[in-house]
Design a protein around this motif. Structure first.
Motif, PDB file in Angstrom:
ATOM      1  N   GLY A 108       0.821  -1.210   0.000  1.00 38.44           N
ATOM      2  CA  GLY A 108       0.000   0.000   0.000  1.00 38.44           C
ATOM      3  C   GLY A 108       0.852   1.256   0.000  1.00 38.44           C
ATOM      4  N   LEU A 109       1.925   1.235   0.776  1.00 38.01           N
ATOM      5  CA  LEU A 109       2.872   2.355   0.794  1.00 38.01           C
ATOM      6  C   LEU A 109       3.435   2.579  -0.604  1.00 38.01           C
ATOM      7  N   LEU A 110       3.874   1.511  -1.246  1.00 37.88           N
ATOM      8  CA  LEU A 110       4.462   1.636  -2.582  1.00 37.88           C
ATOM      9  C   LEU A 110       3.441   2.109  -3.604  1.00 37.88           C
ATOM     10  N   LEU A 111       2.234   1.606  -3.500  1.00 33.83           N
ATOM     11  CA  LEU A 111       1.186   1.997  -4.442  1.00 33.83           C
ATOM     12  C   LEU A 111       0.912   3.495  -4.352  1.00 33.83           C
ATOM     13  N   GLY A 112       0.880   4.039  -3.156  1.00 32.67           N
ATOM     14  CA  GLY A 112       0.636   5.464  -2.985  1.00 32.67           C
ATOM     15  C   GLY A 112       1.833   6.327  -3.307  1.00 32.67           C
ATOM     16  N   LEU A 113       3.017   5.806  -3.043  1.00 29.52           N
ATOM     17  CA  LEU A 113       4.239   6.591  -3.184  1.00 29.52           C
ATOM     18  C   LEU A 113       4.803   6.565  -4.600  1.00 29.52           C
ATOM     19  N   TYR A 114       4.875   5.365  -5.171  1.00 28.55           N
ATOM     20  CA  TYR A 114       5.513   5.194  -6.477  1.00 28.55           C
ATOM     21  C   TYR A 114       4.939   3.935  -7.127  1.00 28.55           C
ATOM     22  N   PRO A 115       3.816   4.053  -7.844  1.00 30.69           N
ATOM     23  CA  PRO A 115       3.135   2.884  -8.412  1.00 30.69           C
ATOM     24  C   PRO A 115       4.013   1.941  -9.238  1.00 30.69           C
ATOM     25  N   PRO A 116       5.003   2.427 -10.018  1.00 28.99           N
ATOM     26  CA  PRO A 116       5.840   1.457 -10.740  1.00 28.99           C
ATOM     27  C   PRO A 116       6.547   0.463  -9.798  1.00 28.99           C
ATOM     28  N   ALA A 117       6.928   0.915  -8.616  1.00 25.82           N
ATOM     29  CA  ALA A 117       7.558   0.001  -7.652  1.00 25.82           C
ATOM     30  C   ALA A 117       6.546  -1.024  -7.159  1.00 25.82           C
ATOM     31  N   ALA A 118       5.305  -0.601  -6.947  1.00 29.43           N
ATOM     32  CA  ALA A 118       4.266  -1.535  -6.519  1.00 29.43           C
ATOM     33  C   ALA A 118       4.013  -2.573  -7.602  1.00 29.43           C
ATOM     34  N   LEU A 119       3.978  -2.146  -8.858  1.00 30.36           N
ATOM     35  CA  LEU A 119       3.761  -3.085  -9.963  1.00 30.36           C
ATOM     36  C   LEU A 119       4.924  -4.055 -10.117  1.00 30.36           C
ATOM     37  N   LEU A 120       6.143  -3.547  -9.968  1.00 32.12           N
ATOM     38  CA  LEU A 120       7.311  -4.429 -10.023  1.00 32.12           C
ATOM     39  C   LEU A 120       7.271  -5.431  -8.881  1.00 32.12           C
ATOM     40  N   GLY A 121       6.961  -4.960  -7.674  1.00 32.30           N
ATOM     41  CA  GLY A 121       6.867  -5.861  -6.526  1.00 32.30           C
ATOM     42  C   GLY A 121       5.805  -6.922  -6.734  1.00 32.30           C
ATOM     43  N   SER A 144       7.416 -12.899  -1.079  1.00 31.67           N
ATOM     44  CA  SER A 144       7.373 -11.589  -0.419  1.00 31.67           C
ATOM     45  C   SER A 144       8.767 -10.997  -0.279  1.00 31.67           C
ATOM     46  N   LEU A 145       9.716 -11.799   0.121  1.00 29.14           N
ATOM     47  CA  LEU A 145      11.083 -11.310   0.301  1.00 29.14           C
ATOM     48  C   LEU A 145      11.711 -10.890  -1.032  1.00 29.14           C
ATOM     49  N   VAL A 146      11.489 -11.682  -2.059  1.00 25.65           N
ATOM     50  CA  VAL A 146      12.010 -11.329  -3.384  1.00 25.65           C
ATOM     51  C   VAL A 146      11.388 -10.020  -3.859  1.00 25.65           C
ATOM     52  N   ALA A 147      10.098  -9.858  -3.638  1.00 23.75           N
ATOM     53  CA  ALA A 147       9.414  -8.635  -4.069  1.00 23.75           C
ATOM     54  C   ALA A 147       9.962  -7.410  -3.346  1.00 23.75           C
ATOM     55  N   VAL A 148      10.108  -7.508  -2.032  1.00 25.90           N
ATOM     56  CA  VAL A 148      10.580  -6.363  -1.253  1.00 25.90           C
ATOM     57  C   VAL A 148      12.017  -6.005  -1.619  1.00 25.90           C
ATOM     58  N   LEU A 149      12.861  -6.989  -1.757  1.00 28.22           N
ATOM     59  CA  LEU A 149      14.256  -6.708  -2.105  1.00 28.22           C
ATOM     60  C   LEU A 149      14.401  -6.315  -3.569  1.00 28.22           C
ATOM     61  N   GLY A 150      13.520  -6.837  -4.419  1.00 31.04           N
ATOM     62  CA  GLY A 150      13.596  -6.561  -5.852  1.00 31.04           C
ATOM     63  C   GLY A 150      13.254  -5.144  -6.241  1.00 31.04           C
ATOM     64  N   ILE A 151      12.506  -4.440  -5.397  1.00 25.55           N
ATOM     65  CA  ILE A 151      12.158  -3.049  -5.733  1.00 25.55           C
ATOM     66  C   ILE A 151      13.274  -2.072  -5.413  1.00 25.55           C
ATOM     67  N   LEU A 152      14.220  -2.477  -4.563  1.00 20.87           N
ATOM     68  CA  LEU A 152      15.266  -1.540  -4.132  1.00 20.87           C
ATOM     69  C   LEU A 152      16.106  -0.996  -5.283  1.00 20.87           C
ATOM     70  N   PRO A 153      16.514  -1.828  -6.258  1.00 22.07           N
ATOM     71  CA  PRO A 153      17.260  -1.246  -7.382  1.00 22.07           C
ATOM     72  C   PRO A 153      16.464  -0.208  -8.159  1.00 22.07           C
ATOM     73  N   LEU A 154      15.150  -0.399  -8.260  1.00 19.02           N
ATOM     74  CA  LEU A 154      14.314   0.592  -8.949  1.00 19.02           C
ATOM     75  C   LEU A 154      14.351   1.927  -8.217  1.00 19.02           C
ATOM     76  N   PHE A 155      14.268   1.883  -6.888  1.00 16.91           N
ATOM     77  CA  PHE A 155      14.347   3.128  -6.114  1.00 16.91           C
ATOM     78  C   PHE A 155      15.731   3.754  -6.240  1.00 16.91           C
TER      79      PHE A 155
END
Length: 189
Positions: A110-123, A141-152
């Motif tokens: 939810g945080l990602l969706l509100g803050l930066y939707p592309p990160a939510a979609l990638l996750g 879940s762990l892969v998703a959370v760690l996988g968004i970090l390079p995008l940020f």
């Protein structure tokens, strides 16, 4: 205003939709049955798809709403990220439930969706891909959370500090899952 919104986000994050829904519908308390985690995955195991989806929607919205409010109030993206993170911390360590909360993945979404939707979609894409292949929600879940970090790091480096803290908190909450994954005993769907 920022500090008040941080507090309100934490208090909203402290609502455990899994616990509240299990009480409302008379199902088993997810903190004491199944995996012991008051989240959507455990609610799916214990109470079925309907309550799992309601839990997911509630957990997602309790961070999305404060981030959207922060945006509407004109707070900077970094402040919005901290507000959303306060809701996640509330989910992980809820005031109303003796600081025994969930793993934080849906609330982080939810945080990602509100803050930066592309990160939510990638996750979501990472989570769905790993889950479809291996049927292990915690690993997805762990892969998703760690996988968004390079995008940020690449697209929104100014938000990397709260996102790194988010990832660290979720890793800490998944420490038992990490141990079970290493031992080959983690639950599958």
């Amino acid at each position: 205003m920022f500090w008040l919104l941080l507090l309100l986000a934490y208090l909203l994050g402290s609502l455990s939709f899994a616990v509240l829904l299990s009480r409302l519908f008379g199902t088993r308390d997810p903190r004491h049955d199944g995996s012991g985690n008051p989240g959507a995955s455990n609610m799916l195991r214990l109470a079925g798809r309907k309550l799992a989806l309601l839990t997911l929607a509630g957990d997602l919205s309790k961070s999305l709403i404060p981030v959207l409010i922060a945006h509407q109030l004109g707070l900077a993206p970094l402040q919005q990220a901290w507000v959303g993170l306060a809701a996640v911390v509330g989910h992980l360590y809820p005031l109303y439930f003796h600081f025994r909360g969930g793993k934080g993945v849906a609330t982080a979404a939810g945080l990602l969706l509100g803050l930066y939707p592309p990160a939510a979609l990638l996750g979501l894409a990472l989570w769905a891909g790993v889950f479809a292949r291996l049927r292990i929600a915690s690993l997805a879940s762990l892969v998703a959370v760690l996988g968004i970090l390079p995008l940020f790091a690449w697209q929104r480096p100014g938000l990397l500090a709260p996102m790194l803290l988010l990832a660290l908190l979720i890793l800490i909450r998944h420490r038992h899952n990490l141990r079970a994954l290493r031992q080959g005993t983690e639950r599958h769907f």
